[in-house]
Design a protein around this motif. Structure first.
Motif, PDB file in Angstrom:
ATOM      1  N   GLU A 193       0.848  -1.200   0.000  1.00 22.93           N
ATOM      2  CA  GLU A 193       0.000   0.000   0.000  1.00 22.93           C
ATOM      3  C   GLU A 193       0.879   1.244   0.000  1.00 22.93           C
ATOM      4  OE1 GLU A 193      -2.720  -1.104   3.150  1.00 22.93           O
ATOM      5  OE2 GLU A 193      -3.634  -2.517   1.754  1.00 22.93           O
ATOM      6  N   LYS A 194       2.067   1.133   0.606  1.00 20.83           N
ATOM      7  CA  LYS A 194       2.959   2.298   0.642  1.00 20.83           C
ATOM      8  C   LYS A 194       3.683   2.521  -0.686  1.00 20.83           C
ATOM      9  CE  LYS A 194       4.037   2.195   5.529  1.00 20.83           C
ATOM     10  NZ  LYS A 194       4.889   1.461   6.446  1.00 20.83           N
ATOM     11  N   ILE A 195       4.182   1.458  -1.303  1.00 19.97           N
ATOM     12  CA  ILE A 195       5.116   1.732  -2.413  1.00 19.97           C
ATOM     13  C   ILE A 195       4.798   1.067  -3.752  1.00 19.97           C
ATOM     14  CG2 ILE A 195       7.094   2.160  -0.883  1.00 19.97           C
ATOM     15  CD1 ILE A 195       8.112  -0.643  -1.959  1.00 19.97           C
ATOM     16  N   ALA A 196       3.864   0.116  -3.794  1.00 21.01           N
ATOM     17  CA  ALA A 196       3.702  -0.612  -5.074  1.00 21.01           C
ATOM     18  C   ALA A 196       2.935   0.218  -6.105  1.00 21.01           C
ATOM     19  CB  ALA A 196       2.957  -1.925  -4.824  1.00 21.01           C
ATOM     20  N   ASP A 197       3.350   0.077  -7.360  1.00 22.02           N
ATOM     21  CA  ASP A 197       2.573   0.653  -8.464  1.00 22.02           C
ATOM     22  C   ASP A 197       1.567  -0.374  -8.954  1.00 22.02           C
ATOM     23  OD1 ASP A 197       4.126   3.193  -8.923  1.00 22.02           O
ATOM     24  OD2 ASP A 197       5.729   1.704  -9.051  1.00 22.02           O
ATOM     25  N   TYR A 198       1.983  -1.635  -8.939  1.00 21.42           N
ATOM     26  CA  TYR A 198       1.123  -2.728  -9.399  1.00 21.42           C
ATOM     27  C   TYR A 198       1.034  -3.796  -8.309  1.00 21.42           C
ATOM     28  CZ  TYR A 198       1.554  -0.912 -14.130  1.00 21.42           C
ATOM     29  OH  TYR A 198       1.492  -0.102 -15.236  1.00 21.42           O
ATOM     30  N   VAL A 199      -0.095  -4.465  -8.270  1.00 14.51           N
ATOM     31  CA  VAL A 199      -0.238  -5.596  -7.352  1.00 14.51           C
ATOM     32  C   VAL A 199      -0.745  -6.795  -8.149  1.00 14.51           C
ATOM     33  CG1 VAL A 199      -1.370  -6.514  -5.290  1.00 14.51           C
ATOM     34  CG2 VAL A 199      -0.826  -4.073  -5.419  1.00 14.51           C
ATOM     35  N   VAL A 200      -0.037  -7.900  -8.001  1.00 14.46           N
ATOM     36  CA  VAL A 200      -0.461  -9.142  -8.654  1.00 14.46           C
ATOM     37  C   VAL A 200      -0.753 -10.151  -7.558  1.00 14.46           C
ATOM     38  CG1 VAL A 200       0.250 -11.034 -10.153  1.00 14.46           C
ATOM     39  CG2 VAL A 200       0.986  -8.715 -10.658  1.00 14.46           C
ATOM     40  N   MET A 201      -1.908 -10.792  -7.671  1.00 17.52           N
ATOM     41  CA  MET A 201      -2.220 -11.825  -6.684  1.00 17.52           C
ATOM     42  C   MET A 201      -2.314 -13.175  -7.357  1.00 17.52           C
ATOM     43  SD  MET A 201      -5.418 -12.267  -4.190  1.00 17.52           S
ATOM     44  CE  MET A 201      -5.789 -13.913  -3.664  1.00 17.52           C
ATOM     45  N   ILE A 202      -1.660 -14.145  -6.739  1.00 11.14           N
ATOM     46  CA  ILE A 202      -1.684 -15.506  -7.270  1.00 11.14           C
ATOM     47  C   ILE A 202      -2.371 -16.410  -6.250  1.00 11.14           C
ATOM     48  CG2 ILE A 202       0.636 -16.019  -6.412  1.00 11.14           C
ATOM     49  CD1 ILE A 202       1.109 -17.611  -9.004  1.00 11.14           C
ATOM     50  N   HIS A 203      -3.179 -17.328  -6.759  1.00 14.22           N
ATOM     51  CA  HIS A 203      -3.882 -18.258  -5.871  1.00 14.22           C
ATOM     52  C   HIS A 203      -3.892 -19.620  -6.536  1.00 14.22           C
ATOM     53  CE1 HIS A 203      -6.578 -19.723  -2.873  1.00 14.22           C
ATOM     54  NE2 HIS A 203      -7.572 -19.918  -3.710  1.00 14.22           N
ATOM     55  N   GLU A 204      -3.382 -20.624  -5.812  1.00 20.64           N
ATOM     56  CA  GLU A 204      -3.298 -21.995  -6.345  1.00 20.64           C
ATOM     57  C   GLU A 204      -2.719 -22.010  -7.763  1.00 20.64           C
ATOM     58  OE1 GLU A 204      -7.272 -23.448  -5.718  1.00 20.64           O
ATOM     59  OE2 GLU A 204      -6.945 -23.658  -3.559  1.00 20.64           O
ATOM     60  N   GLY A 205      -1.642 -21.252  -7.930  1.00 16.91           N
ATOM     61  CA  GLY A 205      -0.906 -21.287  -9.196  1.00 16.91           C
ATOM     62  C   GLY A 205      -1.472 -20.447 -10.326  1.00 16.91           C
ATOM     63  N   ARG A 206      -2.576 -19.725 -10.056  1.00 20.24           N
ATOM     64  CA  ARG A 206      -3.166 -18.891 -11.111  1.00 20.24           C
ATOM     65  C   ARG A 206      -3.206 -17.440 -10.661  1.00 20.24           C
ATOM     66  NH1 ARG A 206      -6.548 -21.513 -14.882  1.00 20.24           N
ATOM     67  NH2 ARG A 206      -6.635 -23.754 -14.495  1.00 20.24           N
ATOM     68  N   VAL A 207      -2.983 -16.540 -11.610  1.00 19.64           N
ATOM     69  CA  VAL A 207      -3.092 -15.121 -11.284  1.00 19.64           C
ATOM     70  C   VAL A 207      -4.567 -14.751 -11.173  1.00 19.64           C
ATOM     71  CG1 VAL A 207      -2.684 -12.770 -12.111  1.00 19.64           C
ATOM     72  CG2 VAL A 207      -0.889 -14.492 -12.327  1.00 19.64           C
ATOM     73  N   ILE A 208      -4.944 -14.222 -10.017  1.00 17.55           N
ATOM     74  CA  ILE A 208      -6.350 -13.848  -9.784  1.00 17.55           C
ATOM     75  C   ILE A 208      -6.583 -12.400 -10.231  1.00 17.55           C
ATOM     76  CG2 ILE A 208      -8.128 -13.494  -8.025  1.00 17.55           C
ATOM     77  CD1 ILE A 208      -7.620 -16.230  -7.749  1.00 17.55           C
ATOM     78  N   PHE A 209      -5.622 -11.528  -9.912  1.00 22.20           N
ATOM     79  CA  PHE A 209      -5.687 -10.194 -10.496  1.00 22.20           C
ATOM     80  C   PHE A 209      -4.295  -9.613 -10.645  1.00 22.20           C
ATOM     81  CE2 PHE A 209      -6.553  -9.294  -5.900  1.00 22.20           C
ATOM     82  CZ  PHE A 209      -5.448  -8.519  -5.625  1.00 22.20           C
ATOM     83  N   SER A 210      -4.194  -8.706 -11.571  1.00 26.75           N
ATOM     84  CA  SER A 210      -2.953  -8.000 -11.828  1.00 26.75           C
ATOM     85  C   SER A 210      -3.373  -6.598 -12.227  1.00 26.75           C
ATOM     86  CB  SER A 210      -2.220  -8.708 -12.977  1.00 26.75           C
ATOM     87  OG  SER A 210      -1.081  -7.971 -13.329  1.00 26.75           O
ATOM     88  N   GLU A 211      -3.207  -5.672 -11.305  1.00 23.86           N
ATOM     89  CA  GLU A 211      -3.780  -4.339 -11.507  1.00 23.86           C
ATOM     90  C   GLU A 211      -2.835  -3.270 -11.002  1.00 23.86           C
ATOM     91  OE1 GLU A 211      -6.648  -3.312 -12.709  1.00 23.86           O
ATOM     92  OE2 GLU A 211      -8.111  -4.929 -12.487  1.00 23.86           O
ATOM     93  N   GLN A 212      -3.036  -2.063 -11.501  1.00 23.62           N
ATOM     94  CA  GLN A 212      -2.362  -0.935 -10.866  1.00 23.62           C
ATOM     95  C   GLN A 212      -2.975  -0.814  -9.472  1.00 23.62           C
ATOM     96  OE1 GLN A 212      -1.951   2.719 -12.876  1.00 23.62           O
ATOM     97  NE2 GLN A 212      -1.291   1.785 -14.774  1.00 23.62           N
ATOM     98  N   LYS A 213      -2.132  -0.550  -8.487  1.00 28.42           N
ATOM     99  CA  LYS A 213      -2.637  -0.531  -7.101  1.00 28.42           C
ATOM    100  C   LYS A 213      -3.771   0.480  -6.937  1.00 28.42           C
ATOM    101  CE  LYS A 213      -0.675   1.919  -4.052  1.00 28.42           C
ATOM    102  NZ  LYS A 213       0.494   2.458  -3.414  1.00 28.42           N
ATOM    103  N   ASP A 214      -3.599   1.669  -7.513  1.00 38.18           N
ATOM    104  CA  ASP A 214      -4.619   2.700  -7.321  1.00 38.18           C
ATOM    105  C   ASP A 214      -5.946   2.283  -7.946  1.00 38.18           C
ATOM    106  OD1 ASP A 214      -2.774   4.115  -5.981  1.00 38.18           O
ATOM    107  OD2 ASP A 214      -2.255   5.449  -7.635  1.00 38.18           O
ATOM    108  N   THR A 215      -5.875   1.656  -9.106  1.00 37.58           N
ATOM    109  CA  THR A 215      -7.100   1.179  -9.762  1.00 37.58           C
ATOM    110  C   THR A 215      -7.774   0.138  -8.884  1.00 37.58           C
ATOM    111  OG1 THR A 215      -5.928   1.411 -11.851  1.00 37.58           O
ATOM    112  CG2 THR A 215      -7.988   0.165 -11.921  1.00 37.58           C
TER     113      THR A 215
END
Ligand SMILES: Nc1ncnc2c1ncn2[C@@H]1O[C@H](COP(=O)(O)OP(=O)(O)OP(=O)(O)O)[C@@H](O)[C@H]1O
Length: 284
Positions: A193-215
């Motif tokens: 929350e402090k420094i990332a521009d993008y956040v990618v979340m992976i769950h059970e080997g699959r990407v669930i979301f990959s977004e700009q943090k602010d979006t």
């Protein structure tokens, strides 16, 4: 036109006996910090290893600086892995001597500068250092050979809040010239929350979301209520529902929710928890 992405991963697959990475995509532009999150065992380290070709991918592509990662100059990539261990008796002085002979761009002054900044005694054996100190030592190395990309596996775990904050500042300085980028996995979502521009979340080997943090933080909201008020929400706005002794909460798409309903700004943890543990009611 010059490629604006430092790292591009497309359709990455890797199968172990009891786990598989499936079609992982990541695109990391220049000058950005990407946080990689997910539960224990979700596949973060495996993805990082496949990017570095420490673990061989079964299929998919990994391009670093516009070419296949297997052709990348490893000097351009700074790496921290929790499980990476130096020989136990090695000292900061020994590490300096070793890398001076390995890296063309090794910067002794920078390395010792970081050791001093991190309070690491350059004569002390690695094995006697705390886990946090060992991590700092790895980071000092990663930051001392003019890398353009940092791939960091939980680089701030085990660090106290003051040192962690200092690390985050160092990461922000690292990307300042718009030519460097960082991909780092973490369980400490407040760091993202402090420094990332993008956040990618992976769950059970699959990407669930990959977004700009602010979006991400703008697009999603947390609605709270009970089952009967839940039934009144626009169905296509509700992404996942969690129930507890305190009532019902839903991860919602704020735009689809409309103005008649209120949703709080979510934390990355809340988004993750709802997506992983919540009852999925996928919106169209
Ligand atoms: N060499 C291997 N052989 C077989 N299975 C493996 C191997 N390496 C990792 N795994 C399995 O792959 C899965 C994903 O592990 P991985 O270390 O990538 O998760 P992670 O998201 O980094 O987890 P954590 O947050 O706990 O570090 C786990 O179930 C793990 O047991």
């Amino acid at each position: 036109m010059e490629n604006q992405n430092i790292l591009e991963v497309h359709g990455l697959c890797k199968k172990y006996k009891k786990f598989a990475l499936e079609q992982v995509d990541l695109v990391l532009p220049k000058g950005c910090i990407m946080g990689f999150v997910g539960e224990n065992g979700a596949g973060k380290t495996t993805t990082l290893k496949c990017i570095l070709d420490i673990a061989h991918r079964d299929s998919g592509s990994v391009d670093i600086f516009g070419q296949d990662s297997r052709k990348a100059d490893m000097e351009d990539i700074g790496v921290v892995f929790v499980e990476m261990n130096y020989q136990q008796d090695i000292t900061g002085n020994n590490i300096n001597t070793m890398y001076r002979n390995i890296y063309r761009n090794w910067q002794e002054d920078t390395f010792f500068g970081y050791l001093d900044r991190f309070g690491i005694d350059r004569k002390k054996a690695y094995k006697t250092a705390s886990r946090g100190m060992q991590l700092k030592l790895q980071l000092a190395v990663a930051l001392s050979h003019r890398a353009r990309l940092l791939l960091l596996d939980e680089p701030t775990s085990g660090l106290d809040p003051v040192v962690r904050d200092e690390m985050l500042e160092i990461f922000q300085d690292f990307i300042m010239d718009e030519e460097h980028s960082i991909l780092f996995s973490t369980h400490i979502t407040s760091d993202l929350e402090k420094i990332a521009d993008y956040v990618v979340m992976i769950h059970e080997g699959r990407v669930i979301f990959s977004e700009q943090k602010d979006t991400l933080l703008y697009q999603y909201g947390i609605w709270k209520g009970n089952d009967s008020s839940l039934a009144k929400l626009p169905k296509n706005a509700v992404l996942a529902v969690s129930r507890s002794g305190f009532g019902v909460s839903a991860l919602v798409n704020r735009e689809k929710l409309g103005r008649n309903f209120e949703a709080e700004r979510p934390s990355i943890d809340e988004i993750m928890l709802h997506l992983i543990k919540g009852e999925q009611i996928w919106a169209e």
